[in-house]
Motif scaffolding. Structure first.
Motif, PDB file in Angstrom:
ATOM      1  N   GLN A   1     -18.167  68.280 -32.403  1.00 23.38           N
ATOM      2  CA  GLN A   1     -17.826  69.912 -31.702  1.00 23.38           C
ATOM      3  C   GLN A   1     -18.854  70.778 -32.098  1.00 23.38           C
ATOM      4  OE1 GLN A   1     -13.414  69.978 -31.222  1.00 23.38           O
ATOM      5  NE2 GLN A   1     -13.458  69.141 -29.140  1.00 23.38           N
TER       6      GLN A   1
ATOM      7  N   VAL B   1       3.078  63.434 -39.619  1.00 23.39           N
ATOM      8  CA  VAL B   1       4.436  63.069 -39.302  1.00 23.39           C
ATOM      9  C   VAL B   1       4.724  63.075 -38.186  1.00 23.39           C
ATOM     10  CG1 VAL B   1       6.729  64.207 -39.689  1.00 23.39           C
ATOM     11  CG2 VAL B   1       5.307  64.115 -41.697  1.00 23.39           C
ATOM     12  N   ARG B   2       4.055  63.800 -37.426  1.00 22.55           N
ATOM     13  CA  ARG B   2       4.280  63.614 -35.766  1.00 22.55           C
ATOM     14  C   ARG B   2       3.556  62.687 -35.057  1.00 22.55           C
ATOM     15  NH1 ARG B   2       2.675  69.448 -36.062  1.00 22.55           N
ATOM     16  NH2 ARG B   2       0.493  69.180 -35.537  1.00 22.55           N
ATOM     17  N   LEU B   3       2.390  62.037 -35.594  1.00 23.96           N
ATOM     18  CA  LEU B   3       1.910  61.024 -34.959  1.00 23.96           C
ATOM     19  C   LEU B   3       2.802  59.824 -35.494  1.00 23.96           C
ATOM     20  CD1 LEU B   3      -1.811  61.437 -36.346  1.00 23.96           C
ATOM     21  CD2 LEU B   3      -0.710  61.488 -33.953  1.00 23.96           C
TER      22      LEU B   3
ATOM     23  N   HIS C   1      -1.314  63.858 -26.508  1.00 15.73           N
ATOM     24  CA  HIS C   1      -0.763  64.560 -27.502  1.00 15.73           C
ATOM     25  C   HIS C   1      -1.695  65.495 -27.910  1.00 15.73           C
ATOM     26  CE1 HIS C   1       1.430  65.690 -31.168  1.00 15.73           C
ATOM     27  NE2 HIS C   1       2.509  65.004 -30.649  1.00 15.73           N
TER      28      HIS C   1
ATOM     29  N   GLU D   1       1.867  67.608 -41.593  1.00 14.47           N
ATOM     30  CA  GLU D   1       2.726  67.738 -40.263  1.00 14.47           C
ATOM     31  C   GLU D   1       2.084  66.932 -39.128  1.00 14.47           C
ATOM     32  OE1 GLU D   1       4.972  71.780 -41.043  1.00 14.47           O
ATOM     33  OE2 GLU D   1       3.327  71.939 -39.761  1.00 14.47           O
ATOM     34  N   LYS D   2       0.681  66.924 -39.131  1.00 19.03           N
ATOM     35  CA  LYS D   2       0.116  66.232 -38.152  1.00 19.03           C
ATOM     36  C   LYS D   2       0.375  64.702 -38.103  1.00 19.03           C
ATOM     37  CE  LYS D   2      -4.136  67.380 -36.570  1.00 19.03           C
ATOM     38  NZ  LYS D   2      -5.406  67.285 -36.861  1.00 19.03           N
TER      39      LYS D   2
ATOM     40  N   TYR E   1       6.291  59.835 -36.557  1.00 15.83           N
ATOM     41  CA  TYR E   1       7.594  59.738 -35.783  1.00 15.83           C
ATOM     42  C   TYR E   1       7.697  60.045 -34.443  1.00 15.83           C
ATOM     43  CZ  TYR E   1       9.242  59.520 -40.704  1.00 15.83           C
ATOM     44  OH  TYR E   1       9.414  59.122 -42.109  1.00 15.83           O
ATOM     45  N   GLU E   2       6.972  60.771 -33.969  1.00 11.51           N
ATOM     46  CA  GLU E   2       6.926  61.133 -32.427  1.00 11.51           C
ATOM     47  C   GLU E   2       6.237  60.034 -31.648  1.00 11.51           C
ATOM     48  OE1 GLU E   2       5.743  65.046 -31.392  1.00 11.51           O
ATOM     49  OE2 GLU E   2       7.017  66.005 -33.119  1.00 11.51           O
ATOM     50  N   LEU E   3       5.118  59.457 -32.071  1.00 11.29           N
ATOM     51  CA  LEU E   3       4.579  58.687 -31.304  1.00 11.29           C
ATOM     52  C   LEU E   3       4.473  57.286 -31.801  1.00 11.29           C
ATOM     53  CD1 LEU E   3       1.290  60.683 -30.498  1.00 11.29           C
ATOM     54  CD2 LEU E   3       3.219  60.408 -29.120  1.00 11.29           C
ATOM     55  N   ASP E   4       5.208  56.992 -32.864  1.00  4.85           N
ATOM     56  CA  ASP E   4       5.298  55.618 -33.348  1.00  4.85           C
ATOM     57  C   ASP E   4       4.016  54.923 -33.924  1.00  4.85           C
ATOM     58  OD1 ASP E   4       7.963  54.925 -33.637  1.00  4.85           O
ATOM     59  OD2 ASP E   4       8.307  53.844 -31.936  1.00  4.85           O
ATOM     60  N   ILE E   5       3.241  55.744 -34.332  1.00 11.75           N
ATOM     61  CA  ILE E   5       1.984  55.280 -34.919  1.00 11.75           C
ATOM     62  C   ILE E   5       1.961  54.929 -36.434  1.00 11.75           C
ATOM     63  CG2 ILE E   5      -0.651  55.668 -35.198  1.00 11.75           C
ATOM     64  CD1 ILE E   5      -0.307  57.738 -32.684  1.00 11.75           C
TER      65      ILE E   5
ATOM     66  N   ILE F   1      -7.048  57.312 -36.481  1.00  5.05           N
ATOM     67  CA  ILE F   1      -7.053  58.647 -35.914  1.00  5.05           C
ATOM     68  C   ILE F   1      -7.650  59.516 -36.662  1.00  5.05           C
ATOM     69  CG2 ILE F   1      -5.619  60.238 -34.850  1.00  5.05           C
ATOM     70  CD1 ILE F   1      -3.538  57.814 -33.911  1.00  5.05           C
TER      71      ILE F   1
ATOM     72  N   ARG G   1      17.032  64.979 -34.478  1.00  5.31           N
ATOM     73  CA  ARG G   1      16.193  65.393 -35.649  1.00  5.31           C
ATOM     74  C   ARG G   1      16.125  67.009 -35.622  1.00  5.31           C
ATOM     75  NH1 ARG G   1      12.685  62.043 -37.781  1.00  5.31           N
ATOM     76  NH2 ARG G   1      10.928  63.438 -37.862  1.00  5.31           N
TER      77      ARG G   1
ATOM     78  N   ARG H   1       0.834  59.299 -26.338  1.00  2.68           N
ATOM     79  CA  ARG H   1      -0.327  58.825 -27.125  1.00  2.68           C
ATOM     80  C   ARG H   1      -1.631  59.274 -26.620  1.00  2.68           C
ATOM     81  NH1 ARG H   1       1.849  52.886 -28.858  1.00  2.68           N
ATOM     82  NH2 ARG H   1       3.246  53.684 -30.424  1.00  2.68           N
TER      83      ARG H   1
ATOM     84  N   PHE I   1       9.722  72.818 -38.609  1.00  3.25           N
ATOM     85  CA  PHE I   1       8.367  72.854 -38.170  1.00  3.25           C
ATOM     86  C   PHE I   1       7.716  74.020 -38.307  1.00  3.25           C
ATOM     87  CE2 PHE I   1       9.024  68.335 -35.860  1.00  3.25           C
ATOM     88  CZ  PHE I   1       8.087  68.123 -36.866  1.00  3.25           C
ATOM     89  N   ARG I   2       6.390  73.883 -38.637  1.00  2.04           N
ATOM     90  CA  ARG I   2       5.801  75.130 -38.545  1.00  2.04           C
ATOM     91  C   ARG I   2       5.635  75.511 -37.115  1.00  2.04           C
ATOM     92  NH1 ARG I   2       0.634  74.167 -38.619  1.00  2.04           N
ATOM     93  NH2 ARG I   2      -0.236  76.344 -38.917  1.00  2.04           N
TER      94      ARG I   2
ATOM     95  N   PRO J   1      -0.861  71.573 -42.414  1.00  5.50           N
ATOM     96  CA  PRO J   1      -1.093  71.054 -41.097  1.00  5.50           C
ATOM     97  C   PRO J   1      -1.420  69.607 -41.038  1.00  5.50           C
ATOM     98  CG  PRO J   1      -2.227  73.046 -41.702  1.00  5.50           C
ATOM     99  CD  PRO J   1      -1.622  72.641 -42.861  1.00  5.50           C
TER     100      PRO J   1
ATOM    101  N   ASP K   1      -2.165  66.862 -30.819  1.00  3.93           N
ATOM    102  CA  ASP K   1      -2.637  66.399 -31.974  1.00  3.93           C
ATOM    103  C   ASP K   1      -4.147  65.333 -31.864  1.00  3.93           C
ATOM    104  OD1 ASP K   1      -1.496  67.518 -33.968  1.00  3.93           O
ATOM    105  OD2 ASP K   1       0.239  66.242 -33.857  1.00  3.93           O
TER     106      ASP K   1
ATOM    107  N   LEU L   1     -10.687  61.931 -35.419  1.00  7.96           N
ATOM    108  CA  LEU L   1     -10.620  63.254 -35.301  1.00  7.96           C
ATOM    109  C   LEU L   1     -11.703  64.081 -36.253  1.00  7.96           C
ATOM    110  CD1 LEU L   1      -6.770  63.973 -34.952  1.00  7.96           C
ATOM    111  CD2 LEU L   1      -8.418  64.288 -33.427  1.00  7.96           C
TER     112      LEU L   1
ATOM    113  N   ARG M   1       6.118  57.357 -24.357  1.00 11.24           N
ATOM    114  CA  ARG M   1       5.117  56.928 -25.499  1.00 11.24           C
ATOM    115  C   ARG M   1       3.939  56.749 -25.172  1.00 11.24           C
ATOM    116  NH1 ARG M   1       8.828  55.500 -29.715  1.00 11.24           N
ATOM    117  NH2 ARG M   1       9.281  57.571 -30.462  1.00 11.24           N
TER     118      ARG M   1
END
Lengths: 97, 302
Positions: free
Chosen positions: A83, A56-58, B33, A53-54, A60-64, A72, B131, B30, B135-136, A50, B35, A76, B26
């Protein structure tokens, strides 16, 4: 090759997710993920998936970039800790209500 | 089902270029998201909205249809079929290349998209991304409400999550707000990826009599003035039955006693239990008779 229990091959992960192996190696070097080496093959524990994957998402999806991801992930962890602390304090507060 | 202004969602002008739309997406992604916003249902909803707006506005064909019909979207299918039949008759059976909306065969099946989107573009119209990542599946979050009595001992319970029945063990003394993970019971994996996980957060209702702090229980018991002064035996109802208690003479209001091992079991530690703390609340007599008043007066002068 016989699959290792609880371990996912880095090569399999990279090919199925279109991720460069060099990216995973960099994550390993920065300590963001932990790679296990078995018989010259690289694996990641399924429990760490997890997190990977998180990341990778940050990326590739958000360009971070990597520095942003490190920040981050650190924040987190702090949010999760806070929390949990809030939940415990709320439970304690009920004693006095 | 209401019309959704996707331009407003992304905060862009109707003349926005693909580059502008991508930049706006984007920026918002950000911010919202999932995550980056764990356990935040509002952020998740907002992210789905942004995603949907991006799905439509970043795809030239979808954007064209959306711009063309706008708030008249409900009639889009009628307009489309009317226009198509007109075109077919005028072109006298000329072969068409077939670029109808049904051609948008997405791999993700449009999960998480609004009814408006499904209705306008058809179910399964999402996706079409280059792509093809495995994914899970999505992690599901559920809340389970329990009473204090439900967590005295571990027990099994059958839950229905997204139409599927699963049987889980609820460990004794689970904390209010604690979350447990049921691996593989989340959403189905995308493109052959593994299933997501199910996270169940427990909400333990406040008990009218008992207060809880971890494994210890707290209870306030009312005793009469004479029992407090002279001592006596009282019966207290604990969570696992009645207990007889000896109240010592001259027990002060607010004083506490501890019943060892009468609290909740220690979480995941067989045979160990917390304690039950009892606070005595002395109830003074009211509506005194003349005789009682006289006797109390006599006492006060001793």
């Amino acid at each position: 090759m016989k699959p290792k229990r609880n371990l996912i091959s880095i090569d399999d992960f990279c090919s199925s997710c279109n991720v460069e192996t060099s990216f995973i190696n960099t994550l390993n070097q920065t300590g963001l993920i932990e790679i296990t080496s078995v018989e010259e093959n690289l694996y990641i524990n399924i429990d760490h998936m997890p997190q990977l994957e998180k990341i990778v998402r940050l990326h590739y999806e958000l360009d971070i970039n990597l520095e942003g991801i490190e920040t981050i992930i650190h924040l987190l962890h702090r949010i999760n800790g806070l929390q949990d602390e809030i939940t415990q304090l709320r439970n304690r507060l009920e004693l006095y209500e | 089902m209401a019309f959704i202004d996707y331009y407003k969602v992304l905060g862009v002008d109707k003349k926005a270029t693909v580059k502008d739309i991508k930049a706006a997406y984007r920026k918002l992604a950000r911010k919202y998201h999932p995550d980056l916003n764990p356990n935040d249902a509002e952020a998740k909803r907002k992210f789905q909205e942004i995603n949907e707006a991006h799905e439509v506005l970043s795809d030239p064909a979808k954007r064209k249809k959306y711009d063309q019909y706008g708030e008249d979207w409900k009639h889009s299918d009628q307009f489309e079929s009317a226009r198509q039949s007109q075109r077919q008759s005028s072109q006298n059976r000329r072969q068409t290349t077939g670029s109808g909306w049904a051609d948008y065969g997405g791999s993700t099946g449009g999960e998480g998209f609004s009814d408006f989107f499904e209705s306008f573009f058809g179910a399964g119209a999402s996706g079409g991304k280059s792509r093809q990542m495995k994914f899970r599946g999505e992690d599901y979050n559920a809340e389970l409400k329990l009473e204090l009595e439900d967590i005295i001992r571990s027990h099994k319970q059958t839950l229905t999550v997204n139409g599927k029945k699963i049987r889980i063990t609820i460990p004794a003394s689970i904390e209010n707000g604690q979350t447990i993970k049921i691996a593989g019971h989340g959403g189905e994996g995308i493109n052959g990826g593994p299933n997501g996980d199910l996270y169940i957060t427990f909400s333990i209702a406040n008990h009218p009599r008992f207060k809880r702090l971890k494994n210890d229980l707290y209870l306030t018991v009312e005793i009469g003035l004479y029992t407090a002064l002279l001592g006596g035996e009282i019966t207290v109802e604990t969570l696992d039955g009645k207990v007889k208690l000896n109240v010592k003479p001259e027990t002060q209001n607010g004083s506490k006693i501890k019943l060892k091992g009468k609290g909740l079991p220690v979480y995941k530690s067989e045979g160990q239990s917390g304690d039950l703390y009892i606070t005595f609340s002395v109830k003074l007599p009211s509506n005194l008779t003349e005789e009682e008043k006289a006797l109390f007066t006599q006492l006060s002068k001793l």
